[in-house]
Design a protein around this motif. Sequence first.
Motif, mmCIF file in Angstrom:
data_model
loop_
_atom_site.group_PDB
_atom_site.id
_atom_site.type_symbol
_atom_site.label_atom_id
_atom_site.label_comp_id
_atom_site.label_asym_id
_atom_site.label_seq_id
_atom_site.Cartn_x
_atom_site.Cartn_y
_atom_site.Cartn_z
ATOM 1 N N GLY A 113 -6.658 -2.421 -0.126
ATOM 2 C CA GLY A 113 -7.698 -1.620 0.520
ATOM 3 C C GLY A 113 -9.009 -1.518 -0.245
ATOM 4 N N ASN A 116 -12.410 -1.932 1.469
ATOM 5 C CA ASN A 116 -12.914 -0.864 2.339
ATOM 6 C C ASN A 116 -14.131 -0.155 1.742
ATOM 7 O OD1 ASN A 116 -10.870 -1.314 4.209
ATOM 8 N ND2 ASN A 116 -9.464 0.102 3.194
ATOM 9 N N ASN A 283 -3.276 3.300 -3.299
ATOM 10 C CA ASN A 283 -3.279 2.513 -2.064
ATOM 11 C C ASN A 283 -3.233 3.415 -0.831
ATOM 12 O OD1 ASN A 283 -3.402 0.130 -3.517
ATOM 13 N ND2 ASN A 283 -1.179 -0.127 -3.585
ATOM 14 N N ASN A 286 -6.682 4.743 -0.389
ATOM 15 C CA ASN A 286 -7.608 3.683 0.032
ATOM 16 C C ASN A 286 -7.560 3.444 1.538
ATOM 17 O OD1 ASN A 286 -8.434 3.235 -2.580
ATOM 18 N ND2 ASN A 286 -7.317 1.310 -2.862
ATOM 19 N N GLN A 287 -6.489 3.878 2.179
ATOM 20 C CA GLN A 287 -6.360 3.663 3.621
ATOM 21 C C GLN A 287 -7.441 4.450 4.368
ATOM 22 O OE1 GLN A 287 -2.331 4.444 5.025
ATOM 23 N NE2 GLN A 287 -1.463 3.519 3.172
ATOM 24 N N ASN A 304 -15.762 5.094 1.082
ATOM 25 C CA ASN A 304 -14.902 4.176 1.832
ATOM 26 C C ASN A 304 -15.560 3.928 3.190
ATOM 27 O OD1 ASN A 304 -12.776 3.152 3.531
ATOM 28 N ND2 ASN A 304 -11.279 3.874 2.030
#
Length: 356
Positions: A113, A116, A283, A286-287, A304
């Motif tokens: 991710g 992003n 992680n 990071n989504q 992000n």
Amino acid sequence: MKKFLIAFLVLMGICLGLSVGAQQLTKSTGDTGSKVLNLYNWGDYIDPTLLTKFQKETGYHVNVETFDSNEAMYTKIKQGGTSYDLTVPSDYMVQKMKADHMLIPLDKSRLTGMRNYGHSFMNKSFDPGNRYSIPYFWGTLGIIYNDQSIKPGQLAHWNQLWDSKYRDDIMLIDSARDIMGFTLISQHHSVNTTNTPELLAARDKLNKLSPNVKAIVADEIKMYMAEGEAPIAVDWSGEASEMMSQNSHLHYVVPTEGSNMWFDNLVIPKTAKHFKAIYAFLNFMNQPKNAAQNAEYIGYATPNTAAFKLLPKSVRDDKQFYPSQKVLDKLEVYSNLSPEKVQQYNDLYLEFKMHH
């Protein structure tokens, strides 16, 4: 008694089915078992429902401790005796911790991710190539004003704060680097200057601001402004967002000549032990969906860009917190100064406070 009972249950093997009891044991004893993540964060700086979601998805229990300043966080980790897996320093503190060998480099092969994140928020001077840090939130320093006293558009420049018509009208956040910083900008100098004559000139100019300063306060500035105690404040964009959610007459502006752009970042301190949990959490955050939820809860700007696209249009279009590229180009990130220069900034700021 409670600890004895839990220990007894563990010995009897009954605790295997009692995950809540196991989590309580972890929390109450500071156990560093493999299914935990020890997060050292600013207060109220993550949506608690995200922590619950992460725990359900991964089985890792998150222990959260909080700090109220970069310096307090740095000191506690530096002293040792802690087992934090992740912490959230600001830009200049990432630089300082890196220089003092207090951080573990990120293993990029274990991260997902990272694409992003927007280019404007990566590869900054405090951590080239993002070897040690992932941006968490970002924002600016600016002016908050109450439209019951100040007309929209009336305050657009730092120098206007010195206007005699604002006598006893201004609240300042109690932060040496920020207050010295906007004064330096008003004199066309860098917020990272180490030039003593420039710093002395900033102190002298700050002293002239004293008649307009109603109070120099810390976190309570949010409450005072929300309650209409003063028509003007200088504070960070995230704090401004909180004030504005409580008082619709408040607005935030980044002066056109520039300001500070700050970043808070996720890093792995040398005390880290639970690397599977660390990368699972990074992680997870990071989504885009999770980062967007966190941004809505906190009210700060997300770096992000995939998450940004999921935010309500009213948030995405709000130039107070997501300024144009023209404004972004004039923002400066704080550099980590030498201890001597940090002391000089602090001393000159203290002189101003005493003068006030």
